[in-house]
Design a protein around this motif. Structure first.
Motif, mmCIF file in Angstrom:
data_model
loop_
_atom_site.group_PDB
_atom_site.id
_atom_site.type_symbol
_atom_site.label_atom_id
_atom_site.label_comp_id
_atom_site.label_asym_id
_atom_site.label_seq_id
_atom_site.Cartn_x
_atom_site.Cartn_y
_atom_site.Cartn_z
ATOM 1 N N THR A 207 0.846 -1.202 0.000
ATOM 2 C CA THR A 207 0.000 0.000 0.000
ATOM 3 C C THR A 207 0.879 1.248 0.000
ATOM 4 O O THR A 207 1.832 1.346 0.769
ATOM 5 N N ARG A 208 0.522 2.204 -0.854
ATOM 6 C CA ARG A 208 1.266 3.469 -0.849
ATOM 7 C C ARG A 208 0.748 4.372 0.265
ATOM 8 O O ARG A 208 -0.443 4.350 0.608
ATOM 9 N N ALA A 209 1.662 5.192 0.787
ATOM 10 C CA ALA A 209 1.308 6.076 1.904
ATOM 11 C C ALA A 209 0.179 7.030 1.530
ATOM 12 O O ALA A 209 -0.590 7.463 2.395
ATOM 13 N N GLN A 210 0.057 7.351 0.249
ATOM 14 C CA GLN A 210 -1.002 8.271 -0.171
ATOM 15 C C GLN A 210 -2.391 7.700 0.162
ATOM 16 O O GLN A 210 -3.302 8.442 0.520
ATOM 17 N N LYS A 211 -2.534 6.381 0.058
ATOM 18 C CA LYS A 211 -3.821 5.760 0.378
ATOM 19 C C LYS A 211 -4.114 5.899 1.875
ATOM 20 O O LYS A 211 -5.259 6.132 2.276
ATOM 21 N N VAL A 212 -3.075 5.771 2.691
ATOM 22 C CA VAL A 212 -3.241 5.941 4.139
ATOM 23 C C VAL A 212 -3.626 7.393 4.448
ATOM 24 O O VAL A 212 -4.520 7.657 5.261
ATOM 25 N N LEU A 213 -2.960 8.315 3.768
ATOM 26 C CA LEU A 213 -3.238 9.741 3.989
ATOM 27 C C LEU A 213 -4.697 10.068 3.632
ATOM 28 O O LEU A 213 -5.407 10.735 4.403
ATOM 29 N N HIS A 214 -5.150 9.589 2.490
ATOM 30 C CA HIS A 214 -6.528 9.870 2.074
ATOM 31 C C HIS A 214 -7.538 9.242 3.031
ATOM 32 O O HIS A 214 -8.546 9.848 3.379
ATOM 33 N N TRP A 215 -7.241 8.006 3.461
ATOM 34 C CA TRP A 215 -8.132 7.346 4.425
ATOM 35 C C TRP A 215 -8.194 8.144 5.731
ATOM 36 O O TRP A 215 -9.285 8.374 6.280
ATOM 37 N N ALA A 216 -7.025 8.561 6.219
ATOM 38 C CA ALA A 216 -6.984 9.279 7.503
ATOM 39 C C ALA A 216 -7.772 10.593 7.409
ATOM 40 O O ALA A 216 -8.540 10.942 8.311
ATOM 41 N N LYS A 217 -7.646 11.297 6.289
ATOM 42 C CA LYS A 217 -8.400 12.548 6.121
ATOM 43 C C LYS A 217 -9.905 12.275 6.105
ATOM 44 O O LYS A 217 -10.692 13.022 6.694
ATOM 45 N N ARG A 218 -10.301 11.202 5.418
ATOM 46 C CA ARG A 218 -11.730 10.846 5.370
ATOM 47 C C ARG A 218 -12.233 10.471 6.760
ATOM 48 O O ARG A 218 -13.263 10.940 7.226
ATOM 49 N N LYS A 219 -11.488 9.598 7.398
ATOM 50 C CA LYS A 219 -11.902 9.060 8.695
ATOM 51 C C LYS A 219 -12.008 10.172 9.739
ATOM 52 O O LYS A 219 -12.875 10.123 10.614
ATOM 53 N N LEU B 50 -1.392 18.787 5.284
ATOM 54 C CA LEU B 50 -1.228 17.627 6.161
ATOM 55 C C LEU B 50 -0.383 16.551 5.473
ATOM 56 O O LEU B 50 -0.557 16.270 4.287
ATOM 57 N N ALA B 51 0.506 15.989 6.248
ATOM 58 C CA ALA B 51 1.381 14.940 5.726
ATOM 59 C C ALA B 51 1.608 13.919 6.831
ATOM 60 O O ALA B 51 1.341 14.187 8.003
ATOM 61 N N LEU B 52 2.088 12.760 6.433
ATOM 62 C CA LEU B 52 2.376 11.710 7.410
ATOM 63 C C LEU B 52 3.846 11.728 7.781
ATOM 64 O O LEU B 52 4.713 11.910 6.923
ATOM 65 N N PHE B 53 4.102 11.528 9.057
ATOM 66 C CA PHE B 53 5.473 11.492 9.573
ATOM 67 C C PHE B 53 5.614 10.239 10.441
ATOM 68 O O PHE B 53 4.667 9.849 11.144
ATOM 69 N N GLY C 292 8.344 -3.353 12.494
ATOM 70 C CA GLY C 292 8.883 -4.349 13.421
ATOM 71 C C GLY C 292 8.320 -5.734 13.162
ATOM 72 O O GLY C 292 7.504 -5.940 12.249
ATOM 73 N N HIS C 293 8.735 -6.683 13.971
ATOM 74 C CA HIS C 293 8.255 -8.057 13.796
ATOM 75 C C HIS C 293 6.775 -8.193 14.134
ATOM 76 O O HIS C 293 6.144 -9.189 13.801
ATOM 77 N N HIS C 294 6.227 -7.175 14.829
ATOM 78 C CA HIS C 294 4.796 -7.222 15.140
ATOM 79 C C HIS C 294 3.950 -6.654 14.004
ATOM 80 O O HIS C 294 2.730 -6.539 14.136
ATOM 81 N N CYS C 295 4.594 -6.260 12.911
ATOM 82 C CA CYS C 295 3.883 -5.788 11.720
ATOM 83 C C CYS C 295 2.999 -4.580 12.035
ATOM 84 O O CYS C 295 1.799 -4.559 11.715
ATOM 85 N N GLU C 296 3.583 -3.607 12.692
ATOM 86 C CA GLU C 296 2.867 -2.381 13.045
ATOM 87 C C GLU C 296 3.718 -1.179 12.675
ATOM 88 O O GLU C 296 4.948 -1.261 12.693
ATOM 89 N N VAL C 297 3.058 -0.083 12.387
ATOM 90 C CA VAL C 297 3.785 1.177 12.198
ATOM 91 C C VAL C 297 2.920 2.311 12.744
ATOM 92 O O VAL C 297 1.693 2.273 12.643
ATOM 93 N N CYS C 298 3.588 3.274 13.327
ATOM 94 C CA CYS C 298 2.895 4.428 13.906
ATOM 95 C C CYS C 298 3.249 5.674 13.098
ATOM 96 O O CYS C 298 4.431 5.938 12.841
ATOM 97 N N LEU C 299 2.215 6.416 12.698
ATOM 98 C CA LEU C 299 2.417 7.625 11.902
ATOM 99 C C LEU C 299 1.701 8.802 12.558
ATOM 100 O O LEU C 299 0.607 8.632 13.117
ATOM 101 N N ASP C 300 2.310 9.941 12.484
ATOM 102 C CA ASP C 300 1.666 11.177 12.934
ATOM 103 C C ASP C 300 1.164 11.932 11.715
ATOM 104 O O ASP C 300 1.898 12.094 10.732
ATOM 105 N N LEU C 301 -0.074 12.392 11.793
ATOM 106 C CA LEU C 301 -0.632 13.242 10.740
ATOM 107 C C LEU C 301 -0.507 14.676 11.233
ATOM 108 O O LEU C 301 -1.160 15.064 12.211
#
Lengths: 160, 172
Positions: free
Chosen positions: B107-119, B130-133, B153-162
């Motif tokens: 998944t490209r980060a742009q899809k995450v960004l658009h989802w986050a703005k919608r949500k 707004l951008a992801l960091f 990480g091995h837990h397959c998680e990532v944290c992003l700040d909008l």
């Protein structure tokens, strides 16, 4: 686009960087491409998001003397007219797009961004104001193209 | 497509920029992985289309290693996403809000960004700049970056700040 044996270290550095994965991946994905190199000028295009009555890509001229110590100085380019693109045909938009692609600073000979060599030179306060946006010698032409590609594909870009 | 036709093959590996190789349309995914000496324990995840986003958690479709490159090509480009995660649980922080969703390594980060703005119901004006960091270190994540390229990480998680990116300002 081979370099001849007379090319200087700046040209050699740029040619190495356009053979590196970061540049090649962007090129293969259709984000950008180099059209020609007439050192120190590099002509490229950058893909833009679909907008009504706007091109799908913008051509740019990047002046790359002293690369990578100095960031390329960019402007939009008209490949048919072989001249800087008329301001009326520059990309327009809000917020970051409006600020970076302004035509009322130095007559649009540079992008208003700390990655741009001329713009950074003229703004000695930018390293302090925008430390995370600063061009350094570790940046490459792929970073430069990616930064402007991102703006031209952002929601803030509205067309021409 | 001619079986000998050369194709650009982009191989995406965990936490690294993509590698670009030249392949032939008749080659298989397995041929590419072996030629590039890629860890065979990694999953090969199908490309995630940016369109048709329903806001539900995404589930990976695995690519068969016997698949021929010409079956996967989009134009002259084949993208092969290799990752140890099937899916990545993404956390996005925005002001006092925290939202979660599973995306794919492809998944490209742009899809995450658009989802986050919608949500988060961010209107155009609120959403400008707004951008992801990355939460650790604050490095900006480019829209074209695939999640699998980020340090996961091995837990397959990532944290992003909008949060807001700078407007570059100086003289008028």
């Amino acid at each position: 686009m081979m370099a001849d044996i007379e090319s200087g270290p700046d040209e050699r550095a740029l040619r190495e960087d356009i053979a590196a994965p970061a540049f090649l991946a962007g090129e293969a994905n259709g984000y950008w491409a180099i059209v020609a190199i007439a050192w120190p000028e590099v002509f490229a295009w950058i893909a833009a998001g679909d907008r009504k009555n706007a091109p799908t890509r913008f051509h740019v001229r990047a002046r790359c003397a002293r690369y990578p110590h100095r960031g390329p100085t960019g402007t939009f380019w008209d490949p048919e007219g072989k001249a800087p693109l008329s301001h009326a045909r520059w990309p327009k938009g809000r917020s970051r797009v409006k600020h970076v692609f302004r035509t009322n600073w130095e007559d649009g000979v540079a992008f208003y961004h700390p990655y741009d060599g001329l713009a950074l030179e003229k703004h000695p306060d930018w390293p302090q104001k925008y430390p995370k946006k600063l061009w350094t010698r570790n940046h490459t032409i792929a970073d430069w193209l990616a930064e402007f590609h991102e703006l031209l594909n952002s929601d803030e870009y509205e067309g021409v | 497509m001619n079986s000998d036709e050369p194709l650009d093959v982009l191989v995406y590996l965990p936490a690294t920029p993509p590698r670009r190789l030249t392949g032939r349309s008749s080659m298989t995914v397995d041929d590419v992985l072996r030629l590039a000496a890629i860890d065979t324990r990694l999953f090969v995840i199908a490309v995630d289309d940016d369109a048709d986003d329903t806001d539900a958690d995404l589930e990976a479709v695995l690519v068969a290693r016997e698949a021929a490159l010409h079956e996967l090509a989009r134009g002259r480009v084949v993208s092969i996403h290799c990752h140890h995660c099937h899916a990545i649980r993404v956390t996005v922080n925005y002001q006092k809000h925290t939202i979660h969703r599973k995306f794919l390594p492809s998944t490209r980060a742009q899809k995450v960004l658009h989802w986050a703005k919608r949500k988060l119901h961010l209107t155009d004006m609120d959403a400008d700049n707004l951008a992801l960091f990355l939460c650790d270190g604050g490095q900006q994540v480019r829209d074209t970056t695939h999640l699998g390229e980020l340090p996961i990480g091995h837990h397959c998680e990532v944290c992003l700040d909008l949060s807001k990116d700078h407007n570059i300002e100086g003289c008028k």
